[in-house]
Scaffold this motif. Structure first.
Motif, PDB file in Angstrom:
ATOM      1  N   LEU A 151       0.838  -1.204   0.000  1.00 24.30           N
ATOM      2  CA  LEU A 151       0.000   0.000   0.000  1.00 24.30           C
ATOM      3  C   LEU A 151       0.876   1.258   0.000  1.00 24.30           C
ATOM      4  O   LEU A 151       0.615   2.219  -0.722  1.00 24.30           O
ATOM      5  CB  LEU A 151      -0.932  -0.005   1.212  1.00 24.30           C
ATOM      6  CG  LEU A 151      -2.040  -1.074   1.160  1.00 24.30           C
ATOM      7  CD1 LEU A 151      -2.778  -1.145   2.490  1.00 24.30           C
ATOM      8  CD2 LEU A 151      -3.016  -0.776   0.021  1.00 24.30           C
ATOM      9  N   LEU A 152       1.957   1.234   0.814  1.00 23.22           N
ATOM     10  CA  LEU A 152       2.878   2.380   0.850  1.00 23.22           C
ATOM     11  C   LEU A 152       3.590   2.554  -0.488  1.00 23.22           C
ATOM     12  O   LEU A 152       3.826   3.672  -0.936  1.00 23.22           O
ATOM     13  CB  LEU A 152       3.918   2.199   1.962  1.00 23.22           C
ATOM     14  CG  LEU A 152       3.395   2.196   3.399  1.00 23.22           C
ATOM     15  CD1 LEU A 152       4.517   1.908   4.381  1.00 23.22           C
ATOM     16  CD2 LEU A 152       2.728   3.526   3.725  1.00 23.22           C
ATOM     17  N   ARG A 153       3.905   1.428  -1.103  1.00 23.87           N
ATOM     18  CA  ARG A 153       4.604   1.466  -2.402  1.00 23.87           C
ATOM     19  C   ARG A 153       3.744   2.194  -3.441  1.00 23.87           C
ATOM     20  O   ARG A 153       4.265   2.831  -4.352  1.00 23.87           O
ATOM     21  CB  ARG A 153       4.880   0.028  -2.837  1.00 23.87           C
ATOM     22  CG  ARG A 153       5.336  -0.191  -4.251  1.00 23.87           C
ATOM     23  CD  ARG A 153       6.780   0.214  -4.446  1.00 23.87           C
ATOM     24  NE  ARG A 153       7.184   0.006  -5.830  1.00 23.87           N
ATOM     25  CZ  ARG A 153       6.910   0.856  -6.801  1.00 23.87           C
ATOM     26  NH1 ARG A 153       6.265   1.968  -6.542  1.00 23.87           N
ATOM     27  NH2 ARG A 153       7.290   0.606  -8.032  1.00 23.87           N
ATOM     28  N   LEU A 154       2.412   2.124  -3.307  1.00 22.47           N
ATOM     29  CA  LEU A 154       1.505   2.736  -4.273  1.00 22.47           C
ATOM     30  C   LEU A 154       1.096   4.148  -3.862  1.00 22.47           C
ATOM     31  O   LEU A 154       0.302   4.793  -4.542  1.00 22.47           O
ATOM     32  CB  LEU A 154       0.263   1.859  -4.444  1.00 22.47           C
ATOM     33  CG  LEU A 154       0.545   0.551  -5.200  1.00 22.47           C
ATOM     34  CD1 LEU A 154      -0.624  -0.403  -5.068  1.00 22.47           C
ATOM     35  CD2 LEU A 154       0.841   0.848  -6.657  1.00 22.47           C
TER      36      LEU A 154
ATOM     37  N   PRO B 294      11.432   4.960  -0.346  1.00 18.56           N
ATOM     38  CA  PRO B 294      12.118   4.015   0.549  1.00 18.56           C
ATOM     39  C   PRO B 294      11.639   2.579   0.361  1.00 18.56           C
ATOM     40  O   PRO B 294      12.455   1.642   0.386  1.00 18.56           O
ATOM     41  CB  PRO B 294      11.757   4.518   1.954  1.00 18.56           C
ATOM     42  CG  PRO B 294      11.241   5.884   1.787  1.00 18.56           C
ATOM     43  CD  PRO B 294      10.721   6.009   0.402  1.00 18.56           C
ATOM     44  N   VAL B 295      10.327   2.418   0.165  1.00 14.73           N
ATOM     45  CA  VAL B 295       9.793   1.069  -0.055  1.00 14.73           C
ATOM     46  C   VAL B 295      10.354   0.495  -1.350  1.00 14.73           C
ATOM     47  O   VAL B 295      10.768  -0.666  -1.417  1.00 14.73           O
ATOM     48  CB  VAL B 295       8.245   1.086  -0.097  1.00 14.73           C
ATOM     49  CG1 VAL B 295       7.711  -0.319  -0.333  1.00 14.73           C
ATOM     50  CG2 VAL B 295       7.692   1.672   1.185  1.00 14.73           C
TER      51      VAL B 295
ATOM     52  N   VAL C 138      12.607  -2.927  -1.814  1.00  8.26           N
ATOM     53  CA  VAL C 138      12.237  -4.005  -2.740  1.00  8.26           C
ATOM     54  C   VAL C 138      13.354  -4.224  -3.759  1.00  8.26           C
ATOM     55  O   VAL C 138      13.751  -5.357  -4.046  1.00  8.26           O
ATOM     56  CB  VAL C 138      10.903  -3.674  -3.439  1.00  8.26           C
ATOM     57  CG1 VAL C 138      10.635  -4.655  -4.573  1.00  8.26           C
ATOM     58  CG2 VAL C 138       9.759  -3.692  -2.431  1.00  8.26           C
ATOM     59  N   LEU C 139      13.896  -3.119  -4.256  1.00  8.95           N
ATOM     60  CA  LEU C 139      14.953  -3.213  -5.263  1.00  8.95           C
ATOM     61  C   LEU C 139      16.159  -3.960  -4.705  1.00  8.95           C
ATOM     62  O   LEU C 139      16.716  -4.841  -5.349  1.00  8.95           O
ATOM     63  CB  LEU C 139      15.365  -1.797  -5.688  1.00  8.95           C
ATOM     64  CG  LEU C 139      16.260  -1.703  -6.918  1.00  8.95           C
ATOM     65  CD1 LEU C 139      15.468  -2.080  -8.155  1.00  8.95           C
ATOM     66  CD2 LEU C 139      16.823  -0.303  -7.065  1.00  8.95           C
TER      67      LEU C 139
ATOM     68  N   ALA D  15       9.973  -8.507   0.413  1.00  4.90           N
ATOM     69  CA  ALA D  15      10.234  -7.705  -0.785  1.00  4.90           C
ATOM     70  C   ALA D  15       9.521  -8.287  -2.007  1.00  4.90           C
ATOM     71  O   ALA D  15       8.847  -7.574  -2.750  1.00  4.90           O
ATOM     72  CB  ALA D  15      11.736  -7.617  -1.034  1.00  4.90           C
ATOM     73  N   TYR D  16       9.656  -9.587  -2.208  1.00  4.58           N
ATOM     74  CA  TYR D  16       9.001 -10.218  -3.365  1.00  4.58           C
ATOM     75  C   TYR D  16       7.487 -10.130  -3.241  1.00  4.58           C
ATOM     76  O   TYR D  16       6.783  -9.856  -4.215  1.00  4.58           O
ATOM     77  CB  TYR D  16       9.431 -11.684  -3.496  1.00  4.58           C
ATOM     78  CG  TYR D  16      10.768 -11.853  -4.169  1.00  4.58           C
ATOM     79  CD1 TYR D  16      10.852 -11.903  -5.551  1.00  4.58           C
ATOM     80  CD2 TYR D  16      11.939 -11.941  -3.429  1.00  4.58           C
ATOM     81  CE1 TYR D  16      12.068 -12.041  -6.178  1.00  4.58           C
ATOM     82  CE2 TYR D  16      13.163 -12.071  -4.045  1.00  4.58           C
ATOM     83  CZ  TYR D  16      13.220 -12.123  -5.424  1.00  4.58           C
ATOM     84  OH  TYR D  16      14.436 -12.245  -6.040  1.00  4.58           O
ATOM     85  N   THR D  17       6.977 -10.377  -2.027  1.00  5.77           N
ATOM     86  CA  THR D  17       5.526 -10.372  -1.841  1.00  5.77           C
ATOM     87  C   THR D  17       4.966  -8.965  -2.017  1.00  5.77           C
ATOM     88  O   THR D  17       3.867  -8.789  -2.546  1.00  5.77           O
ATOM     89  CB  THR D  17       5.187 -10.937  -0.441  1.00  5.77           C
ATOM     90  OG1 THR D  17       5.905 -12.160  -0.259  1.00  5.77           O
ATOM     91  CG2 THR D  17       3.709 -11.218  -0.311  1.00  5.77           C
ATOM     92  N   THR D  18       5.726  -7.950  -1.605  1.00  3.97           N
ATOM     93  CA  THR D  18       5.304  -6.570  -1.818  1.00  3.97           C
ATOM     94  C   THR D  18       5.062  -6.322  -3.306  1.00  3.97           C
ATOM     95  O   THR D  18       4.048  -5.741  -3.700  1.00  3.97           O
ATOM     96  CB  THR D  18       6.377  -5.590  -1.302  1.00  3.97           C
ATOM     97  OG1 THR D  18       6.537  -5.785   0.101  1.00  3.97           O
ATOM     98  CG2 THR D  18       5.986  -4.148  -1.565  1.00  3.97           C
TER      99      THR D  18
END
Lengths: 265, 243
Positions: B40-43, B52-53, B57-58, B109-112
């Motif tokens: 959700l934060l990533r979006l 940062p998210v 993940v990267l 990270a992958y699941t995000t």
């Protein structure tokens, strides 16, 4: 100018032919080693394979007139790699033991040193002679050891009450000792002295307890492992060991690394 | 083939499997709990929130898990005085903690990323309909977006679970006695490479099929509305309007 380069090329071609003809006469032997067990075999800061085992291997190849090539293989796959013909001989400080003899053949020993524990100077631990008393003294202690070594077998059979942790390389076990995750590490005394105690990281550590040299686990010293039944190769290598012992080559290599006789009794 | 060694070492291999499943389970639960909010934060459109998210993940998707395990386990040793100061060394001293931490962050990270894709795949019409009904913010996410997204993410997520389960075999390099660790100890002693690794491999295979079976069940349960009714009324299937 063109003539000159042609001449150079011709000379070079003759040179290549000559060396390949020479090489064709010599038996090609690939030598498997680990490259992570200083001072016996390790990769130096230039990325070159060096150490006592490597110098001995090169001397043996000269003595036996072999055209040798080194193959680096992680320790726990080193016997399977030999059986799978990735190389023809293992010269990697491998101790001659009964268990290993079921899978591979060995030459006679080319050196022999006892096993010891190393721990922090600040740690007070009294390891008595004899494994039963030793096991009681070390109950619950975290002891690091390299996977698939005689030292792992020796610890598992004689120190079952200790918390034995296995590592892929001796370097990693030493690192965890320095990090305080381990109370002790066990390995060959020479490898520990050169690889840990004589280094900057090893200044707070020292040998603990007695020397261990039980033929049942520690074997008959370090030998060269070859595939079963390859008697011609074994005999050539045994003869080469005798040759370098006799002609002083062994002594020269010995003195380059150690200030005592590493061949043992 | 030496079958006796398989029989003799089977109890030890089962013990190793128990640790493998335990580590997988812990990392999955914590990784999932991290991934939902992170997705959700990533979006979020806020430029202080999503970068940062994205960086997290990267990093974890862009580097090998083996390197991450070494980094956490041996890297922590280098910062021991600092960690001791904050009372964290007691945790980082344990290989178990380092393994679970690394695997948790890796799977998070992958699941995000999986959830991010799934959230973006939620049909716009459904979101609009919810907004028309007066839902917004958390209520909209809780009632409409997340349930739909999790359902959409399920096939990809089951892959991630299987990958994570198999990745746990790497923890044997930091002294843990998981299934691979136990197998390596037995092979080191007996040199019966084929017998032991084939047995360990079959055990991994059996559990993997178990995991896939569970996910198939869950998917089936959650997709009842997309299947034909038992009475064969094809018009009831919203995804198959032309029968």
């Amino acid at each position: 100018m063109r003539k000159l380069s042609l001449a150079v090329a011709a000379v070079a071609a003759i040179g290549v032919l000559a060396t390949s003809a020479l090489a064709a006469d010599m038996q090609k032997v690939r030598i498997g080693t680990e490259g992570a067990y200083p001072p016996f075999n390790y990769i130096d800061s230039d990325g070159k394979l060096v150490g006592f085992d490597i110098d001995i291997a090169k001397a043996l190849c000269v003595a036996a007139k072999f055209d040798c090539e080194f193959v680096v293989q992680d320790w726990d796959g080193i016997i399977p790699g030999l059986i799978a013909k990735k190389y023809d001989a293992i010269i990697a400080s491998m101790s001659i033991t009964e268990e290993r003899k079921e899978k591979v053949d060995f030459t006679g020993k080319y050196y022999s040193t006892p096993a010891k524990f190393v721990g922090a100077k600040s740690m007070k631990v009294d390891i008595p002679e004899g494994t039963d008393a030793g096991n009681k003294a070390l109950a619950g202690k975290a002891i690091g050891v390299q996977r698939a070594t005689i030292h792992e077998n020796f610890l598992r059979d004689n120190f079952p009450d200790a918390d034995i942790k296995v590592y892929a390389t001796q370097d990693e076990a030493n690192l965890d000792l320095a990090n305080g995750r381990l109370d002790l590490v066990m390995a060959d005394s020479m490898a520990l002295k050169e690889g840990l105690l004589n280094t900057e990281d090893g200044k707070d550590f020292e040998f603990k307890g007695p020397d261990y040299n039980e033929p049942k686990w520690h074997g008959l010293g370090a030998g060269i492992a070859i595939r079963k039944g390859e008697d011609a190769l074994r005999e050539s290598l045994d003869k080469a060991i005798a040759t370098i012992r006799a002609d002083g080559t062994y002594q020269k290599i010995n003195d380059k690394y150690f200030d005592f006789d590493v061949y043992g009794k | 083939m030496d079958f006796q060694i398989i029989v003799d070492s089977f109890p030890k291999l089962l013990e190793g499997m128990a640790l493998t499943i335990e580590i997988t389970g812990l990392a999955l639960i914590m990784g999932f709990a991290l991934a939902v909010p992170l997705a959700l934060l990533r979006l979020s459109p806020n430029p202080l929130v999503w970068p940062p998210v994205y960086a997290f993940v990267l990093f974890f998707r862009g580097t090998p898990l083996l390197v991450q395990i070494f980094l956490v386990y041996y890297g922590a040793g280098q910062f021991r005085p600092l960690l001791q100061e904050y009372g964290l060394w007691a945790y980082f001293r344990e290989a178990y903690f380092c393994a679970v931490l690394t695997l948790t962050l890796n799977t998070a990270a992958y699941t995000t990323e999986i959830f991010r894709g799934a959230i973006q795949a939620v049909p716009h019409g459904e979101v609009e309909a919810a907004r028309a009904c007066g839902m917004s913010g958390w209520l909209l996410n809780r009632r409409i977006v997340l349930p739909k997204a999790l359902r959409l993410a399920l096939p990809a997520y089951s892959n991630e679970v299987v990958f994570l389960f198999q990745s746990t075999s790497l923890v044997s390099i930091i002294t843990l006695m998981d299934l691979t660790g136990v197998a390596r100890v037995i092979v080191a002693r007996s040199f019966d490479v084929y017998e032991i690794y084939i047995t360990a491999g079959l055990m991994y295979l059996a559990v993997t099929y178990g995991i896939l079976g569970i996910f198939r069940q869950v998917e089936f349960r959650l997709s009842g509305h997309t299947r034909e009714r038992p009475d064969g009324d094809a018009t009831a299937d919203p995804l198959k309007p032309f029968g």
